[in-house]
Design a protein around this motif. Structure first.
Motif, PDB file in Angstrom:
ATOM      1  N   LYS A 132     -12.489 -23.036  -3.648  1.00  0.00           N
ATOM      2  CA  LYS A 132     -12.051 -23.097  -5.045  1.00  0.00           C
ATOM      3  C   LYS A 132     -12.635 -24.321  -5.748  1.00  0.00           C
ATOM      4  CE  LYS A 132      -7.833 -20.433  -4.531  1.00  0.00           C
ATOM      5  NZ  LYS A 132      -6.370 -20.452  -4.548  1.00  0.00           N
ATOM      6  N   ASN A 133     -12.684 -25.454  -5.053  1.00  0.00           N
ATOM      7  CA  ASN A 133     -13.304 -26.646  -5.642  1.00  0.00           C
ATOM      8  C   ASN A 133     -14.781 -26.398  -5.919  1.00  0.00           C
ATOM      9  OD1 ASN A 133     -10.990 -28.198  -5.706  1.00  0.00           O
ATOM     10  ND2 ASN A 133     -11.343 -29.088  -3.697  1.00  0.00           N
ATOM     11  N   ASP A 154      -9.312 -23.962  -0.219  1.00  0.00           N
ATOM     12  CA  ASP A 154      -9.335 -25.056  -1.190  1.00  0.00           C
ATOM     13  C   ASP A 154     -10.763 -25.548  -1.433  1.00  0.00           C
ATOM     14  OD1 ASP A 154      -7.830 -27.012  -2.859  1.00  0.00           O
ATOM     15  OD2 ASP A 154      -8.797 -28.428  -1.474  1.00  0.00           O
ATOM     16  N   THR A 184      -6.141 -23.925  -9.261  1.00  0.00           N
ATOM     17  CA  THR A 184      -4.943 -23.155  -8.947  1.00  0.00           C
ATOM     18  C   THR A 184      -3.750 -23.831  -9.604  1.00  0.00           C
ATOM     19  OG1 THR A 184      -5.898 -22.455  -6.849  1.00  0.00           O
ATOM     20  CG2 THR A 184      -3.523 -22.202  -7.101  1.00  0.00           C
ATOM     21  N   SER A 243       1.003 -26.821  -0.153  1.00  0.00           N
ATOM     22  CA  SER A 243       0.243 -27.951  -0.644  1.00  0.00           C
ATOM     23  C   SER A 243      -0.729 -28.427   0.426  1.00  0.00           C
ATOM     24  CB  SER A 243       1.216 -29.079  -1.007  1.00  0.00           C
ATOM     25  OG  SER A 243       0.506 -30.263  -1.233  1.00  0.00           O
ATOM     26  N   LEU A 244      -1.869 -28.915  -0.016  1.00  0.00           N
ATOM     27  CA  LEU A 244      -2.837 -29.464   0.935  1.00  0.00           C
ATOM     28  C   LEU A 244      -2.308 -30.726   1.604  1.00  0.00           C
ATOM     29  CD1 LEU A 244      -6.336 -29.063  -0.726  1.00  0.00           C
ATOM     30  CD2 LEU A 244      -5.475 -27.979   1.321  1.00  0.00           C
TER      31      LEU A 244
END
Length: 191
Positions: free
Chosen positions: A107-108, A104, A114, A4-5
């Motif tokens: 992907k954004n 991340d 995800t 997790s971020l």
């Protein structure tokens, strides 16, 4: 293993953003994205590599040589330069977090959501397809499915995306029943 971020260092994010913007300017986004995926994968799968990055005993020069030896033919010049800058600033222990943050950001930027699925057994193609259909109805953009088998769920699945979770596992149902039974007082005073 699902990462997790929320678990990454906040110090790593500005470095990832700087690399992201530089890659965008140089029109090298796809190349650097693949490099960061490879770095994140190596950090997840190779404990010795991770320990080397975090070691306070190894000198910066030694870590730079190791990074160059590991990645010399497999990553772009931009990423190699980034690794040199990070190690010269003695921030190499944050490289795993930087790579995750970069992925991340990518992907954004690309509109990729995800979605994580934990299940007791590997998903069948039919169930995978249905999950993707449901997620595509819920969210705009492309949906990426990350699967993890967790036998302790006994059956069913747990679906996670963004900050939401849907738990349809048998383990969750058993835990709910345990809590309900624990609240029932089977013994009445006075008998």
């Amino acid at each position: 293993m699902i990462i997790s971020l929320e678990n990454i260092s906040h110090i790593a994010v500005p470095y990832a953003k700087a690399l992201f913007e530089f890659a965008l300017e140089r029109d090298a986004m796809e190349t650097v994205y693949k490099d960061m995926q490879a770095l994140a994968s190596l950090c997840r799968s190779n404990r010795d590599f991770l320990l080397m990055l975090k070691s306070p005993i190894l000198k910066t020069e030694k870590k730079q040589k190791i990074l160059i030896a590991v990645f010399k033919d497999s990553i772009s010049e931009i990423t190699q330069g980034f690794l040199k800058i990070i190690t010269s600033k003695k921030r190499e222990s944050l490289l795993p977090d930087m790579s995750i943050a970069f992925v991340d950001l990518y992907k954004n930027y690309k509109g990729i959501l995800t979605t994580y699925v934990k299940s007791a057994v590997p998903l069948s193609d039919n169930i995978r397809k249905k999950i993707l259909e449901v997620m595509n109805e819920q969210e705009k953009g492309k949906v990426e499915l990350v699967e993890e088998v967790k036998e302790e769920l006994i059956g069913g699945f747990v679906l996670q995306w963004k900050d939401m979770q849907y738990d349809a596992s048998i383990l969750n149902q058993i835990n709910k029943m345990r809590k309900g039974i624990a609240m029932i007082n089977l013994y009445k005073k006075g008998f």
